[in-house]
Design an enzyme around this catalytic site. Sequence first.
Site, PDB file in Angstrom:
ATOM      1  N   ARG A  15       0.825  -1.191  -0.190  1.00 14.57           N
ATOM      2  CA  ARG A  15       0.004  -0.177   0.084  1.00 14.57           C
ATOM      3  C   ARG A  15       0.877   1.342  -0.039  1.00 14.57           C
ATOM      4  O   ARG A  15       0.416   2.381  -0.183  1.00 14.57           O
ATOM      5  CB  ARG A  15      -1.073  -0.056   1.141  1.00 14.57           C
ATOM      6  N   TYR A 103       7.779  -4.418  16.092  1.00 11.16           N
ATOM      7  CA  TYR A 103       7.444  -4.403  14.754  1.00 11.16           C
ATOM      8  C   TYR A 103       8.153  -3.196  13.957  1.00 11.16           C
ATOM      9  O   TYR A 103       7.932  -2.002  14.552  1.00 11.16           O
ATOM     10  CB  TYR A 103       5.921  -4.238  14.327  1.00 11.16           C
ATOM     11  N   ASN A 226       0.886   1.771   6.879  1.00 11.51           N
ATOM     12  CA  ASN A 226       0.624   0.875   6.028  1.00 11.51           C
ATOM     13  C   ASN A 226       0.715   1.586   4.806  1.00 11.51           C
ATOM     14  O   ASN A 226       0.387   0.778   3.464  1.00 11.51           O
ATOM     15  CB  ASN A 226      -0.346  -0.062   6.365  1.00 11.51           C
ATOM     16  N   ARG A 422      43.144  42.790  -6.039  1.00 10.61           N
ATOM     17  CA  ARG A 422      42.134  43.012  -7.185  1.00 10.61           C
ATOM     18  C   ARG A 422      42.642  44.022  -8.275  1.00 10.61           C
ATOM     19  O   ARG A 422      43.684  44.654  -8.014  1.00 10.61           O
ATOM     20  CB  ARG A 422      40.894  43.819  -6.655  1.00 10.61           C
TER      21      ARG A 422
END
Length: 451
Positions: A15, A103, A226, A422
């Site tokens: 899913r 889980y 899920n 510079r």
Amino acid sequence: MSIALVILAAGKGTRMNSDLPKVLHQIAGAPMLVHAMKAGASLDPERTVVVGGHGFEAVQKAAQAYDEDAVVVEQVEQNGTGHAVMVARDALAGFAGDVIVLYGDTPFVQPETLSRMVEARKDNAVVVLGFEADASEKYGRLVMEGDTLTAITEYADASDDVRAITFCNSGVMLAKADVLFDLLDATNNENASGEYYLTDVVEVARSKGLATTAISCDAAETMGVNSRAHLAEAEAAFQSRARAELLADGVTLVDPNTVWLSHDTVVGRDTIIEPNVFFGPEVTVESASYIRAFSHLEGAHVSRGGVIGPYARLRPGTELAEDVKIGNFVETKNAILDTGAKVNHLSYIGDATVGEKTNIGAGTITCNYDGVMKHKTTIGKDAFIGSNTMLVAPVTVGDDAMTASGSVVTKDIEDGALALARAQQVNKPNMARKLFEMLKTKKALMAKGKE
């Protein structure tokens, strides 16, 4: 009694509509699997076994990145939760303590809850974790007689009386290792799915005269993920809890709902965080700091009194000493700034060290990458880097040194020196007027040609 974790993480998660294993989808910057492992780690387990399946190598890599001692075993055939636990048997050979089954897609079980399960195991062979839910929810029901768990009944198999029970099964279970595997050996797959269910061990335990019980936790702890929608809900739940913890710890969140935290974010008391701030993984902010709006921090350490932002980006390897200021549209990476250093505007400081009380002017860039390799810039203390300075690494700027605005610095600057690098400015009298006239004439001719 010693503890072992068995974390079930074999599911594909159809899913989720993803090539990524379900348990590797992230919440607050960490895979769901890592959240479950962190919860279990609070019990100081002697062993941690992760049962992988779909995307096994990726699951193994993620598990061992968090805990290099974790053992990851493969459930080649997906034959149910009971079968998944049996796959962990060899990895627990010789272990005589308790096993807690978690889980990988249920990331929010709290350490305090797991500790209560361990305490309940002293008087019971099997302990199950349950939660209260609305009677209309289709979870398995925990049938209790006093403190005794007499049965776990799936909703589809339950009578109307059992369905009226609101105490539901989370799936989390604790039992002594040898008892758990003996009970699993006595189960069978004679059911509609042809699978071995972990929940069947309660019935087997009861038939053997063993004590079984269930303890309750907040339903939010048992939230399963899920789908992408569930993942978004889980992220929101984590953020809500983490923000509340910061507020309780003495951190000011000007607009809490706009501050996003990671699983490991640490913020000290009396820090103020303005709206729309994002914390990626591995960020620590010490006390009395000020994180201003629209800043993004990841892999960074901000010491006490730091002021960050607005619109600042601190990337991994940023280490800021006390009272450092990082201003608007400044980016840092692999940068160490000593006490009181300032980078206030529009600058990039990467692969660099900056000394105490040094001031970095607007538009400064440490040119750290040559297209192949990175190089380091070292700036001493009490230095002043003029606006729009390019520091071409590897290069060192000494203590009390200064660069002129607009310089391109390619050589080391000794202590106390001023570097000017510079081109010399040349003014051409009346040249601007002549150029303007030329351009206007050209524009008019082009417009006429289009007519």
